[in-house]
Design a protein around this motif. Sequence first.
Motif, PDB file in Angstrom:
ATOM      1  N   GLU A 107      28.044  15.109  18.731  1.00  0.00           N
ATOM      2  CA  GLU A 107      28.290  16.009  19.881  1.00  0.00           C
ATOM      3  C   GLU A 107      27.296  16.038  20.843  1.00  0.00           C
ATOM      4  O   GLU A 107      27.339  16.223  22.113  1.00  0.00           O
ATOM      5  CB  GLU A 107      28.928  17.203  19.609  1.00  0.00           C
ATOM      6  N   SER A 108      26.037  16.630  20.287  1.00  0.00           N
ATOM      7  CA  SER A 108      24.852  16.496  21.066  1.00  0.00           C
ATOM      8  C   SER A 108      24.584  15.049  21.804  1.00  0.00           C
ATOM      9  O   SER A 108      24.038  15.476  23.120  1.00  0.00           O
ATOM     10  CB  SER A 108      23.752  16.871  20.086  1.00  0.00           C
ATOM     11  N   THR A 109      24.624  14.097  21.288  1.00  0.00           N
ATOM     12  CA  THR A 109      24.450  12.961  21.839  1.00  0.00           C
ATOM     13  C   THR A 109      25.718  12.558  22.986  1.00  0.00           C
ATOM     14  O   THR A 109      25.218  12.330  24.142  1.00  0.00           O
ATOM     15  CB  THR A 109      24.209  11.693  21.061  1.00  0.00           C
ATOM     16  N   GLY A 110      27.072  12.890  22.583  1.00  0.00           N
ATOM     17  CA  GLY A 110      27.979  12.844  23.409  1.00  0.00           C
ATOM     18  C   GLY A 110      27.957  13.574  24.593  1.00  0.00           C
ATOM     19  O   GLY A 110      28.251  13.289  25.720  1.00  0.00           O
ATOM     20  N   THR A 111      27.384  14.637  24.613  1.00  0.00           N
ATOM     21  CA  THR A 111      27.257  15.628  25.695  1.00  0.00           C
ATOM     22  C   THR A 111      26.076  15.111  26.850  1.00  0.00           C
ATOM     23  O   THR A 111      26.639  15.296  27.766  1.00  0.00           O
ATOM     24  CB  THR A 111      26.449  17.032  25.403  1.00  0.00           C
ATOM     25  N   GLU A 112      25.241  14.178  26.520  1.00  0.00           N
ATOM     26  CA  GLU A 112      24.409  13.630  27.389  1.00  0.00           C
ATOM     27  C   GLU A 112      24.848  12.457  27.810  1.00  0.00           C
ATOM     28  O   GLU A 112      24.467  12.141  28.948  1.00  0.00           O
ATOM     29  CB  GLU A 112      22.900  13.622  26.797  1.00  0.00           C
ATOM     30  N   VAL A 113      25.712  11.828  27.137  1.00  0.00           N
ATOM     31  CA  VAL A 113      26.184  10.352  27.859  1.00  0.00           C
ATOM     32  C   VAL A 113      27.497  10.276  28.087  1.00  0.00           C
ATOM     33  O   VAL A 113      28.119   9.246  28.317  1.00  0.00           O
ATOM     34  CB  VAL A 113      25.849   9.220  26.796  1.00  0.00           C
ATOM     35  N   GLY A 114      28.324  11.375  27.966  1.00  0.00           N
ATOM     36  CA  GLY A 114      29.859  11.547  28.318  1.00  0.00           C
ATOM     37  C   GLY A 114      30.203  10.847  29.417  1.00  0.00           C
ATOM     38  O   GLY A 114      31.360   9.991  29.502  1.00  0.00           O
ATOM     39  N   SER A 115      29.382  10.625  30.621  1.00  0.00           N
ATOM     40  CA  SER A 115      29.652  10.206  31.886  1.00  0.00           C
ATOM     41  C   SER A 115      29.355   8.773  31.872  1.00  0.00           C
ATOM     42  O   SER A 115      29.829   8.109  32.938  1.00  0.00           O
ATOM     43  CB  SER A 115      28.961  11.227  32.988  1.00  0.00           C
ATOM     44  N   VAL A 116      28.747   8.273  31.092  1.00  0.00           N
ATOM     45  CA  VAL A 116      28.249   6.952  30.980  1.00  0.00           C
ATOM     46  C   VAL A 116      29.178   6.042  30.219  1.00  0.00           C
ATOM     47  O   VAL A 116      29.619   4.765  30.599  1.00  0.00           O
ATOM     48  CB  VAL A 116      26.933   6.783  30.603  1.00  0.00           C
ATOM     49  N   PHE A 117      29.619   6.577  29.030  1.00  0.00           N
ATOM     50  CA  PHE A 117      30.444   5.594  28.048  1.00  0.00           C
ATOM     51  C   PHE A 117      31.810   6.340  27.932  1.00  0.00           C
ATOM     52  O   PHE A 117      31.989   7.317  28.192  1.00  0.00           O
ATOM     53  CB  PHE A 117      29.665   5.388  26.698  1.00  0.00           C
ATOM     54  N   ARG A 118      32.734   5.291  27.377  1.00  0.00           N
ATOM     55  CA  ARG A 118      34.165   5.849  27.082  1.00  0.00           C
ATOM     56  C   ARG A 118      34.104   6.251  25.265  1.00  0.00           C
ATOM     57  O   ARG A 118      33.585   5.480  24.483  1.00  0.00           O
ATOM     58  CB  ARG A 118      34.857   4.557  27.183  1.00  0.00           C
ATOM     59  N   LEU A 119      34.262   7.596  25.350  1.00  0.00           N
ATOM     60  CA  LEU A 119      34.076   8.186  24.102  1.00  0.00           C
ATOM     61  C   LEU A 119      35.639   8.442  23.436  1.00  0.00           C
ATOM     62  O   LEU A 119      36.373   8.982  24.319  1.00  0.00           O
ATOM     63  CB  LEU A 119      33.083   9.288  24.081  1.00  0.00           C
ATOM     64  N   GLN A 120      35.954   8.300  22.180  1.00  0.00           N
ATOM     65  CA  GLN A 120      37.096   8.404  21.397  1.00  0.00           C
ATOM     66  C   GLN A 120      36.736   9.686  20.561  1.00  0.00           C
ATOM     67  O   GLN A 120      36.099   9.374  19.696  1.00  0.00           O
ATOM     68  CB  GLN A 120      37.417   7.324  20.959  1.00  0.00           C
ATOM     69  N   PRO A 121      37.280  10.961  20.670  1.00  0.00           N
ATOM     70  CA  PRO A 121      37.071  11.766  19.841  1.00  0.00           C
ATOM     71  C   PRO A 121      37.740  11.627  18.488  1.00  0.00           C
ATOM     72  O   PRO A 121      39.016  11.122  18.385  1.00  0.00           O
ATOM     73  CB  PRO A 121      37.683  13.185  20.410  1.00  0.00           C
ATOM     74  N   LEU A 122      36.927  11.844  17.268  1.00  0.00           N
ATOM     75  CA  LEU A 122      37.608  11.654  16.116  1.00  0.00           C
ATOM     76  C   LEU A 122      37.644  12.885  15.420  1.00  0.00           C
ATOM     77  O   LEU A 122      37.112  14.066  15.861  1.00  0.00           O
ATOM     78  CB  LEU A 122      36.632  10.709  15.288  1.00  0.00           C
TER      79      LEU A 122
END
Length: 548
Positions: A505-520
Amino acid sequence: MPELIITSPDGKHSIFELSKPEITIGRGGDNDLVLDHPRISRLHCVLKPSPNGDVSVTDCGSTNGVWVNGQRIVAETVIQPGDHVHIGGYDLQYGSVKETSLEIQRADMPQSLNTLLQPSLTVASRARVFRLARPEAETPGSLNDLYQTVKRLQRENYLLTVLYDAGRALHSKLSIDDISAETMELAFRIEGVERGFMLLFDDDGRVFRQTEVRYRRPPTSETPPIILSRSLIERMRSEMVPIMITDLSADERFRGAQSMLASGLRSAMCAPLLAQKRLAGILYVDNLQQTAAFTQEELNIFAVVGTQAAAAIDSYIAHEALSKQILERSALERFLAPEVIEMVTANPQEIRLGGVNQKVTILFADVRGFTSMSETLPPERVVEILNEYFTRVANVIFEHGGTLDKYLGDGVMALFGAPISKGNDAENAVRAALGIRDLLDDFNRDTGARNWPELRVGVGVNTGIVTAGNIGSPKRIDYTVIGDAVNVSSRLCSNAVAGQVLISESTGTEVGSVFRLQPLAPLQLKGKSQSIPVFNVLGIQIVAAVGK
């Protein structure tokens, strides 16, 4: 001598001589031939000249391959003179330098000069050598003048030879001892020099080395030692110009130098060794028996010998410093991206070493099923596969500004943000993770032709506070990071299936606008009391352009 005629992508030409039994070529700075191009691997290929004139080229698992005369090679290939080897954007044409001979013809001499020169034939060289014969008493005055002119020219020619040899010989020496020995050899070619030595100073002006005194004839128990007065040394420090003493007993400059006067010294020359505008030492020679033993011309040559010696010492010191820098940079190139190396070398004060807390993003990548796969392969094939795989993975890490922390069997650990942060470390780490996942398509396609098994990799990425610094024992120190954030990244990698990139989550918070993320579904990681949110990275975010 076999050679390569190198044509760079911008059309410039250069020549590289194949003077070693094995020449490595690649983008890394520790190669024999460094070619800086994005399509060239850090270690791209190896050339091996043979005594019969053939040269073989071997691809070292490069990404873009080695091409000989338009054909990509798959094994060690022998090339002939005129063949073209293509690497990245470079063309390397193999050729050979032909040695030629130079014939020098003797010019005709005036008859009057021939009467003074007595020819003789040397047995060793079969070359004609002329020796000067002194005119008889009844020789006309004009011929006597000619004799004196020729004798003066002979002496000047001899001194110029000493000068030429100084420039040629000194700069080929590879140690202070060799430079000192060659300098004294040159100084003793000056007529009248009976003794001599060199005194070398450190950066603070203190004597750190004195060479052994050299004698033209073996000294006896009655030979007095060389004594340099403080006034001579201080004069050399302040004026930094060569000094000639024609008769010490009558020289007003050293009237108070009782120790020198008591030594029986008659004539001397002293030259400063000037290196980078400082006095690096003193070159000294003398004669105990003869006053006016040296001429002004000899002092000039002696001073130039000293200048050449100082330049050689300066070059040696610079070479040693450069060699140390190259070794240090070569060590950095094994673990750091080129742009990070530039930042480290340009701003070394920004490197935080010794154990400090800082925010970094950690990447773990691990090959799935490689342990069981390796049980069916010969050990040398396992090493070959891993070497090629790690070479490509390291290139991806470096391309995104990462630091290669360590290899872990068939896995790798990389850092983004240490030792120096680039500001977008989490994004760079995720881009590198996708790059590692995607490179396996090319890797498996290239290795399939060699009947290698396909590789699949799982990647885990986490961002957090770690302790970074030099960690280890006095005998083995490594720069690395430790902390819970490292453990989380490793656990994410363990839970990633083949082809999957899991981030916290800590990484996803910083890059969420750049990459397509699928919550698991949250994962319960070993060592954690609570499950943590996890995301699968599907790819880079596609932003549609909206027109007005």
